[in-house]
Design an enzyme around this catalytic site. Structure first.
Site, PDB file in Angstrom:
ATOM      1  N   ARG A  71      -0.012  14.277  13.478  1.00  0.00           N
ATOM      2  CA  ARG A  71       0.489  14.108  12.105  1.00  0.00           C
ATOM      3  C   ARG A  71       0.643  15.460  11.400  1.00  0.00           C
ATOM      4  NH1 ARG A  71      -1.609   8.627   9.572  1.00  0.00           N
ATOM      5  NH2 ARG A  71       0.493   8.659   8.723  1.00  0.00           N
ATOM      6  N   ASP A 113       3.942   0.217  12.334  1.00  0.00           N
ATOM      7  CA  ASP A 113       2.686  -0.313  11.790  1.00  0.00           C
ATOM      8  C   ASP A 113       2.386  -1.723  12.285  1.00  0.00           C
ATOM      9  OD1 ASP A 113       2.972   1.292   8.517  1.00  0.00           O
ATOM     10  OD2 ASP A 113       2.357   2.026  10.483  1.00  0.00           O
ATOM     11  N   CYS A 171      -5.240  11.790  12.440  1.00  0.00           N
ATOM     12  CA  CYS A 171      -6.055  10.601  12.676  1.00  0.00           C
ATOM     13  C   CYS A 171      -5.754  10.118  14.094  1.00  0.00           C
ATOM     14  CB  CYS A 171      -5.761   9.534  11.646  1.00  0.00           C
ATOM     15  SG  CYS A 171      -4.089   8.973  11.750  1.00  0.00           S
ATOM     16  N   ARG A 174      -8.989  -0.176   4.087  1.00  0.00           N
ATOM     17  CA  ARG A 174      -8.058   0.835   3.560  1.00  0.00           C
ATOM     18  C   ARG A 174      -6.695   0.203   3.297  1.00  0.00           C
ATOM     19  NH1 ARG A 174      -6.976   5.500   7.318  1.00  0.00           N
ATOM     20  NH2 ARG A 174      -5.515   5.914   5.614  1.00  0.00           N
ATOM     21  N   LYS A 213       0.864  -1.205   0.000  1.00  0.00           N
ATOM     22  CA  LYS A 213       0.000   0.000   0.000  1.00  0.00           C
ATOM     23  C   LYS A 213       0.894   1.248   0.000  1.00  0.00           C
ATOM     24  CE  LYS A 213      -1.756   1.693   4.026  1.00  0.00           C
ATOM     25  NZ  LYS A 213      -1.493   3.124   4.262  1.00  0.00           N
ATOM     26  N   ASN A 214       1.906   1.255   0.903  1.00  0.00           N
ATOM     27  CA  ASN A 214       2.727   2.454   1.064  1.00  0.00           C
ATOM     28  C   ASN A 214       3.808   2.593   0.006  1.00  0.00           C
ATOM     29  OD1 ASN A 214       1.079   3.082   3.154  1.00  0.00           O
ATOM     30  ND2 ASN A 214       2.478   2.375   4.754  1.00  0.00           N
TER      31      ASN A 214
END
Ligand code: EPZ
Length: 422
Positions: A121, A308, A116, A401, A22-23
């Site tokens: 952030r 993560d 979030c 997501r 994803k990243n």
């Protein structure tokens, strides 16, 4: 709002294929704005954040098509330099589009990025970097407008290591005039992969993957792909997530299409916990042991223990005998899962914003819980999988997501997860 109903207590047996990162994919999609011709990105996971990124590109005027995980983007007809605020606010990575947009169009505007649950952030490092390259920045109540008719290379030091900050400024510098040096840069594998592709298409980036990156800009000339494709690397966080689930329930669980070299610290951590583990070039096999040993975990920028995976490994530690200290050094709000796990029977004492003490082994009871973010959401799914009884997990958009069709893939291994679209 969709939710999962989970019958706990089932082992996970068989093999699961890891998707593209994803990243990594999100940044390749942003990088398309640096090009004058069409780029092709392969192994793109079909997850919500990618769908939002594709929507953003279409709103900018790009042609975006996708077939079986291969995405083509043609940026020739970009018609605006402002991100659609409704879409941009839904995922933090939207900020990465600003660097290439500013470099390509000479201006860019975007909404205040949604913070979030894992922390404030801020984007101060991005703004400092763009200012250092000669961009004017205007903050309005709706967000920011950048203008930089001529971006100049600079010698810039990150006060704090930032992954998207590094990727965004590296892409901005790619089209700037002259040389840029990014010091105290992040060194994640996704950054090396991005630089490798940009270099194949005319960029001049040296040192990606280290903490000092040097970029010789093109002076405003866009890159050209000329048919080359960007292969998305395996998702090391998805692979690490499956490692944690395998250590909890593997009977055994084989994780394929991954790169064990990107997971050296989580693998070493599992070995220290007494988890039986075998690995090859592109696979790892784990089983859940009778007894898990407690260990301390401290998250760090790559190649340290990935933030993560912190919530998933904290869940694992609730099933280990003894006390473990979890120290989250990257985000100030990333122990947000602790209370929910305690309501399921865990014994996690949050000592302060960054440290929690986990005491195990504590059997977990089924409950109704809500996913606060992508990774804690998956940790809650893992908790429901080991808890006896039927759990319900709400707000599974957060899980979608970052993890493609997660319930289908885990049910194939023996899990019993039902998606309910209410
Ligand atoms: C990237 O976020 C990842 N997201 C995150 O993954 C990951 O947790 C994080 O890197 C750390 O590895 C994407 O790549 C899309 P940072 P990023 O900037 O770049 C502070 C997931 O679940 N900071 O490296 O936003 C920041 O507050 C997500 O896939 C500033 O102070 O993280 C944090 O404390 C979650 N000012 C620290 O730096 C800035 O301008 C590291 O953040 C920017 C960041």
């Amino acid at each position: 709002m969709a939710y999962f109903i989970v019958q706990g207590g089932k082992k996970l047996k068989g093999s699961i294929k890891v998707n593209g990162a994803k990243n990594g994919a999100l940044k390749s999609l942003a990088a398309s704005l640096l090009f004058k011709d069409e780029i092709k990105i392969t192994n793109v996971p079909r997850i919500e954040d990618v769908f939002r990124a594709e929507e953003l590109l279409r709103k900018l005027g790009c042609e975006v098509a996708q077939k079986n995980g291969v995405v083509t983007v043609n940026p020739e007809k970009i018609k605006t330099a402002s991100l659609d605020p409704e879409i941009a606010k839904r995922f933090r990575a939207s900020i990465v589009f600003i660097g290439p947009l500013l470099a390509r169009k000479g201006n860019a505007s975007f909404p205040h990025p949604g913070g979030c649950v894992i922390g404030k952030r801020p984007i101060d490092l991005f703004l400092e970097g763009w200012r250092a390259m000669g961009s004017k920045i205007e903050e309005t109540k709706n967000g920011y407008t950048l203008s930089a008719p001529r971006l100049m290379g600079c010698d810039f030091t990150f006060r704090n290591i930032s992954v998207t900050g590094t990727e965004t400024l590296m892409m901005t510098a790619t089209l700037a005039k002259g040389k840029t040096i990014l010091r105290n840069a992040a060194s994640e594998p996704e950054i090396s992969a991005l630089a490798k592709f940009l270099n194949m298409c005319g960029a001049k980036i040296k040192g990606a993957g280290t903490h000092a990156i040097e970029i010789q800009g093109t002076g405003g000339r866009p890159l050209e792909a000329k048919g080359k494709t960007m292969q998305t690397i395996p998702d090391r966080i998805e692979a690490g997530s499956f490692l944690a689930l395998g250590a909890l329930l593997g009977d055994p669980l084989r994780i394929t299409n991954c790169d064990p070299e990107h997971l050296e610290v989580p693998i070493q951590t599992l070995k220290a916990m007494g988890v039986p583990l075998k690995k090859g070039e592109s696979w790892i096999e784990v089983s859940s042991p009778k007894k898990l040993k407690s260990v301390d975990i401290k998250t760090r920028e790559y190649p340290g223990f990935p933030t993560d995976l912190q919530s998933l490994f904290a869940l694992l530690l609730t099933q280990a005998e003894g006390e473990s200290l979890v120290h989250e050094t990257v985000f100030e709000g990333r122990l947000n899962y602790a209370e929910d796990l305690n309501r399921m029977g865990a014994k996690i004492t949050v000592c302060d914003l960054t440290r929690a003490l986990v005491r195990g082994k504590t059997p977990l009871r089924a409950r109704e819980i809500e996913s606060p973010d992508i990774r804690a959401g998956l940790a809650f799914l893992g908790a429901a999988l080991i808890a006896k009884g039927e759990s319900r997990i709400n707000n599974i958009y957060q899980i979608d997501r970052g993890y493609e069709r997660i319930e289908e893939r885990l049910n194939k291994l023996g899990a019993e997860i039902t998606r309910v679209n209410s």
